[in-house]
Design an enzyme around this catalytic site. Structure first.
Site, short mmCIF file in Angstrom:
data_model
loop_
_atom_site.label_atom_id
_atom_site.label_comp_id
_atom_site.label_asym_id
_atom_site.label_seq_id
_atom_site.Cartn_x
_atom_site.Cartn_y
_atom_site.Cartn_z
N LYS A 204 0.80 -1.23 0.00
CA LYS A 204 0.00 0.00 0.00
C LYS A 204 0.84 1.28 0.00
CE LYS A 204 -4.19 -1.80 0.11
NZ LYS A 204 -5.15 -1.57 -0.99
N GLU B 53 -10.06 5.58 3.08
CA GLU B 53 -10.84 4.46 3.60
C GLU B 53 -9.88 3.30 3.84
OE1 GLU B 53 -9.56 2.93 0.06
OE2 GLU B 53 -10.38 4.94 0.34
N SER C 96 1.69 -9.77 -1.02
CA SER C 96 1.38 -8.35 -0.89
C SER C 96 1.52 -7.78 0.51
CB SER C 96 -0.04 -8.08 -1.39
OG SER C 96 -0.99 -8.85 -0.69
#
Length: 411
Positions: free
Chosen positions: A107, A129, A395
């Site tokens: 991210k 969010e 990830s």
């Protein structure tokens, strides 16, 4: 953006249409676009223009590259999982180690890029969010280093199951705003974040975390995350001298998988996007959007969504908070329709087994999101050959999911 996608001639790989996607209105084929209140159109136009400017600006690119390298920890390794490979006795398995990045997941690639873009636009505050909390932590982190205020909207259910990430966000100075409506998960957090942005559109920047939402967000997030695939392709070539045969990554909204897949779209590599089947796709407790959904509109985009016969959005379910979303990015919908990527579904139980397997085989605890991708190896590997290779997008790391795993496995 793709300029002239090569027609793929390899057997079993469907070619993408030889055209630019998305088009000027943000459509990937029939998916994408903008379905937002009129008050947001001018803001999205400004954002589109600003992004077109910075993506060509050498100073912006140098600054982002500097943060990604010196702050986030890029490039991440492409690790040969020898023990896991020997377990299956088939193709060689490589893991793209985004779990080793600062904040523990992919991210940060996107939040640093968008936070710099927010600065370019003169914004002092970012709104985000989050579901699993990783995007929230990464946004709060980028906000700190770039001196921006930060509000993060998070469903009450996700706050409960991702308490560690909530505390991290708060310690980083972010205001975590609980959302009590609907399923109290990512869908509802996104609804509230968009409402907050509409109210404060002149002073705030909406830092969206996945390849979803109105144009240009799916393109921007994809581009910021494509560093994953660019690195993986180069690293794989250095290790093997050729392209990988298979790519596997989990898909919720779709940012990590799109980041891995995008630089390989012109190659002959076969790609698998792994959705969350939850309790099973034969039940109503799943988040397998492409597998079971239909065309619809959600969060400012036309895509594939989980909905009933009258168009009401259904509740999504996954043991993984990051995959607990009732839609998918429009480019994924497009890649599914064209057949370039095959989308499959993995249950909660299968993901938990894969979590345990990687931990014991390689000493690496994956987040529950990429555990879904790892679980698909059970189905893929018997079809592979020893001279082939597989890249799995790892990830994120599993620290955030330890309580969930401990409760589920009862070890």
């Amino acid at each position: 953006m793709l300029s002239s996608v090569l027609l793929l001639k390899s057997k079993g790989v469907t070619a993408l249409p030889a055209k630019t996607v998305p088009d000027k209105k943000g459509y990937f084929g029939s998916y994408g676009g903008r379905f937002v209140p009129e008050t947001l159109i001018s803001a999205l136009d400004r954002l589109t223009d600003a992004y077109k400017t910075v993506r060509r600006d050498s100073k912006f690119k140098r600054e982002l590259a500097g943060y990604l390298t010196d702050y986030a920890g890029r490039p991440t390794p492409l690790y040969f999982a020898g023990n896991l490979t020997r377990r299956y006795g088939r193709a060689r398995i490589f893991l793209k180690r985004e779990d080793l990045l600062h904040t523990g997941a992919h991210k940060i690639n996107n939040t640093l890029g968008q936070a710099l873009l927010a600065q370019f636009l003169g914004k002092k505050k970012v709104i985000a969010e989050t579901g699993a909390g990783q995007h929230g932590v990464a946004t709060a982190t980028a906000a700190r280093v770039l001196n921006l205020e930060c509000d993060v909207y998070m469903g009450d259910e996700d706050i409960r199951r991702q308490a560690l990430n909530v505390y991290k966000m708060q310690i980083l100075g972010a205001r975590v705003i609980p959302v009590h409506s609907g399923s109290k998960t990512l869908k509802d957090a996104t609804n509230e974040a968009i409402r907050a942005w509409v109210t404060h559109v002149d002073t705030s920047y909406y830092l969206l975390g996945s390849t979803v939402g109105p144009h240009p967000y799916p393109v921007m997030v994809r581009d910021f995350q494509s560093v994953i695939g660019v690195e993986a392709r180069k690293q794989h070539r250095e290790k093997t001298g050729r392209e990988p045969d298979y790519l596997v990554a989990c898909v919720g909204g779709g940012s990590n998988s799109m980041g891995l897949f995008y630089p390989f779209l012109k190659t002959r590599s076969k790609m698998f996007g792994v959705e969350a089947a939850g309790s099973g796709i034969h039940t109503r407790r799943h988040a397998a959007t492409i597998t079971k959904g239909t065309n619809g509109v959600l969060h400012g985009m036309k895509s594939i969504v989980l909905q009933d016969r009258v168009g009401q959005i259904q509740l999504a379910h996954s043991i993984s908070a990051g995959l607990d979303y009732p839609s998918v990015g429009p480019e994924h919908a497009y890649l599914s329709k064209t057949g370039r990527v095959e989308y499959v579904a993995i249950t909660d139980k299968e993901a938990l087994v894969a979590f345990r397997r990687l931990t014991l085989e390689e000493g690496i605890m994956p987040a529950l999101e990429p555990a879904h991708a790892l679980a698909y190896l059970e189905k893929l590997m018997p079809r592979t050959k020893k001279n082939e290779t597989v890249i799995v997008g790892l990830s994120g790391r599993g620290d955030k999911d330890i309580d969930t795993v401990r409760h589920a496995l009862k070890l």
